[in-house]
Design an enzyme around this catalytic site. Sequence first.
Site: not given
Ligand code: PNS
Length: 158
Positions: A89, A40, A127, A16
């Site tokens: 990644r 989560k 993580s 990150h």
């Molecule tokens: O820790 P991660 O898995 O990299 O994060 C994922 C994240 C937070 C970017 C994604 O789950 C997210 O944007 N969640 C918010 C809900 C949302 O907007 N969902 C539609 C995305 S297409």
Amino acid sequence: MVAILAGSFDPLTNGHLDLIARGSRIADRLIIAILRNESKSPLFSVEERAEMIREAVAAWPNVEVDNFEGLLVDFAKRRGATMLIRGLRGVSDYEYEREMALMNRRLEPSIDTVFLLADAQQSFVSSKLVKEVFRLGGSIDGLVPASVAERLQRSAAR
Ligand code: PNS
């Protein structure tokens, strides 16, 4: 130009941090957006995660930390951001990231996703694996910032 790097950051890793350093050079202002998602069962609270990130990004004046729930694009709009930064990644990240980027663009065409190829040294770090290796007694040296390693030690003691 304001960019957002969103995620769970439970906890922040050096992968990150590499994205934050590079994102902060691309954007005028980079907002690290922590997703509030108690379903989560996170190891660290949003406040603890924010504190760890703030400690690690103190050297970059154009980086700030916030949190959000709901749609990321709605949060991005509220904060005046036009770019979502994501790290890739490897091919295993690609399909999920492709779907999210296309869905986010459909939801809000004025906001685009920019992908940064993860640093080769960090491309196996997540993580989830950091937590697992730590929990099972393995070394996480070089995988997380020192302040995160300290908090992991403290969390194990509580
Ligand atoms: O820790 P991660 O898995 O990299 O994060 C994922 C994240 C937070 C970017 C994604 O789950 C997210 O944007 N969640 C918010 C809900 C949302 O907007 N969902 C539609 C995305 S297409």
